[in-house]
Enzyme design. Structure first.
Site, PDB file in Angstrom:
ATOM      1  N   THR A   1       1.286  -4.373   4.375  1.00  0.00           N
ATOM      2  CA  THR A   1       1.242  -4.554   5.897  1.00  0.00           C
ATOM      3  C   THR A   1       0.614  -6.031   6.286  1.00  0.00           C
ATOM      4  O   THR A   1       0.592  -6.356   7.336  1.00  0.00           O
ATOM      5  CB  THR A   1       0.285  -3.594   6.582  1.00  0.00           C
ATOM      6  OG1 THR A   1      -0.961  -3.610   5.665  1.00  0.00           O
ATOM      7  CG2 THR A   1       0.901  -2.086   6.477  1.00  0.00           C
ATOM      8  N   ASP A   2      -0.084  -6.888   5.193  1.00  0.00           N
ATOM      9  CA  ASP A   2      -0.731  -7.973   5.485  1.00  0.00           C
ATOM     10  C   ASP A   2       0.314  -9.120   6.002  1.00  0.00           C
ATOM     11  O   ASP A   2       0.007  -9.822   6.922  1.00  0.00           O
ATOM     12  CB  ASP A   2      -1.451  -8.576   4.251  1.00  0.00           C
ATOM     13  CG  ASP A   2      -2.780  -7.798   4.019  1.00  0.00           C
ATOM     14  OD1 ASP A   2      -3.002  -6.766   4.924  1.00  0.00           O
ATOM     15  OD2 ASP A   2      -3.431  -7.962   2.918  1.00  0.00           O
TER      16      ASP A   2
ATOM     17  N   THR B   1       0.700  -1.359   0.159  1.00  0.00           N
ATOM     18  CA  THR B   1      -0.128   0.188   0.075  1.00  0.00           C
ATOM     19  C   THR B   1       0.666   1.409  -0.184  1.00  0.00           C
ATOM     20  O   THR B   1       0.477   2.191  -0.725  1.00  0.00           O
ATOM     21  CB  THR B   1      -0.947   0.077   1.223  1.00  0.00           C
ATOM     22  OG1 THR B   1      -1.794  -1.245   1.158  1.00  0.00           O
ATOM     23  CG2 THR B   1      -1.783   1.290   1.308  1.00  0.00           C
TER      24      THR B   1
ATOM     25  N   SER C   1       1.632  -7.353  -0.138  1.00  0.00           N
ATOM     26  CA  SER C   1       2.037  -8.388   0.713  1.00  0.00           C
ATOM     27  C   SER C   1       1.370  -9.783   0.554  1.00  0.00           C
ATOM     28  O   SER C   1       2.173 -10.713   1.113  1.00  0.00           O
ATOM     29  CB  SER C   1       2.220  -7.925   1.976  1.00  0.00           C
ATOM     30  OG  SER C   1       0.928  -7.521   2.492  1.00  0.00           O
TER      31      SER C   1
END
Length: 319
Positions: free
Chosen positions: A84-85, A13, A53
């Site tokens: 971030t995942d 992101t 991710s």
């Protein structure tokens, strides 16, 4: 003397833009610093992968590790931008496979670059500040988000969209960033280190629930898995309906580690009933000391790649 920092950009992101309600990747990475010398650093950048991710693999993590190992003689610190995942998994993998004193900081964003209140550039600048700070040395891999500094071992994503998503249950951050300084208020304990990593190893993750049966366990046996992590109920318990499948996993010699699906706390062999922690311990299940499921999976995979078994395997999950 200016610090020399290598930024390793991997996508996510932080490098995406929002168009008509959809978040998409463009050709260029919008997180750029035109005059890094104004920050007092010599900044170089590399782009080994560009992926959201959920697309990150163990091979990608190994590539990032190898870049840092190879370049550790040339740079004073490293910053990784990441979706971030799975950020916490990459961070923990690096924490277990890098044995260098230089700061390694990983960050990302919850809002794409052109959204109102985008946090990407701010987190990137904060991470560069952390990476160039002498206090950050020899603390393992650090995760910097929203003015907080967390350890790779303890941090986890706790919210689907909030910019304060990264938290460290049971522990809290080890430091904070202000506008003009960095303050560390906790020490970091030494982590286990693993040299070998092999993406052909297969380690599964099963989350327990009421009436869980043996279907997933039997699938792991039938598909040649090497290890299993179970996110158990409460302090480390399973429903009786799962025990037949679990026993097939154990009889097949598949190393099995137990964590809790609960957000806080540590599992233990306390409950003396069918499927309770005491029963599972007696069957040969390994109990982990506070890791969540996704990190326990990374650690078990690395342990198996490095030929740990028996008491040695059990011992590393007590650290």
């Amino acid at each position: 003397m200016q610090k020399k920092i290598l930024a390793i950009h991997t996508g996510g992101t932080i490098s995406m833009s929002s168009e008509e309600g959809l978040i998409t990747s463009g050709e260029d990475n919008p997180v750029k610093i035109d005059r890094a010398e104004d920050l007092g650093i010599c900044l170089e950048e590399t782009y080994p992968v560009k992926k959201p991710s959920p697309h990150m693999t163990l091979d990608d993590m190994i590539e990032i590790r190898d870049i840092i190992r190879r370049e550790s003689v040339r740079y004073d610190g490293f910053v990784i931008t990441h979706g971030t995942d799975t950020l916490e998994e990459t961070a923990y993998f690096l924490d277990l496979t890098l044995d260098i004193p230089q700061p390694v900081v990983i960050t990302g964003a919850m809002r794409s670059f052109n959204e109102i209140g985008s946090d990407g550039m701010y987190n990137y600048l904060s991470s560069l500040r952390a990476a160039m700070d002498d206090q950050s040395a020899s603390r393992g891999v650090l995760v910097v988000f929203n003015d907080e500094i967390h350890t790779a071992r303890n941090v986890t994503k706790t919210h689907t969209s909030n910019i304060a998503t990264f938290q460290s249950p049971n522990h809290g951050p080890i430091g904070i960033l202000t506008k003009d300084d960095i303050h560390y208020h906790h020490q970091v304990r030494t982590q286990d280190q693993f040299d070998r990593a092999d993406s052909t190893r297969k380690v599964g993750l099963i989350k327990a629930h009421a009436d869980l049966d043996g279907t997933f366990f039997e699938a792991l046996v039938g598909n040649g898995y090497d290890g299993l992590v179970i996110e158990a109920l409460g302090q480390g318990n399973l429903p009786p309906s799962a025990l037949g499948g679990l026993q097939k996993v154990l009889d097949a010699g598949i190393s099995t580690v137990l964590v809790s699906r609960s957000f806080n706390g540590i599992v233990g062999s306390y409950y003396d009933y069918e499927g309770g922690g005491h029963d599972l311990k007696n069957r040969g299940v390994i109990f982990s000391n506070g890791l969540n499921g996704q990190k326990a999976r990374i650690k078990l995979l690395l342990a198996l790649c490095n030929a740990l078994e028996g008491d040695a395997l059990e011992e590393i999950f007590q650290h």
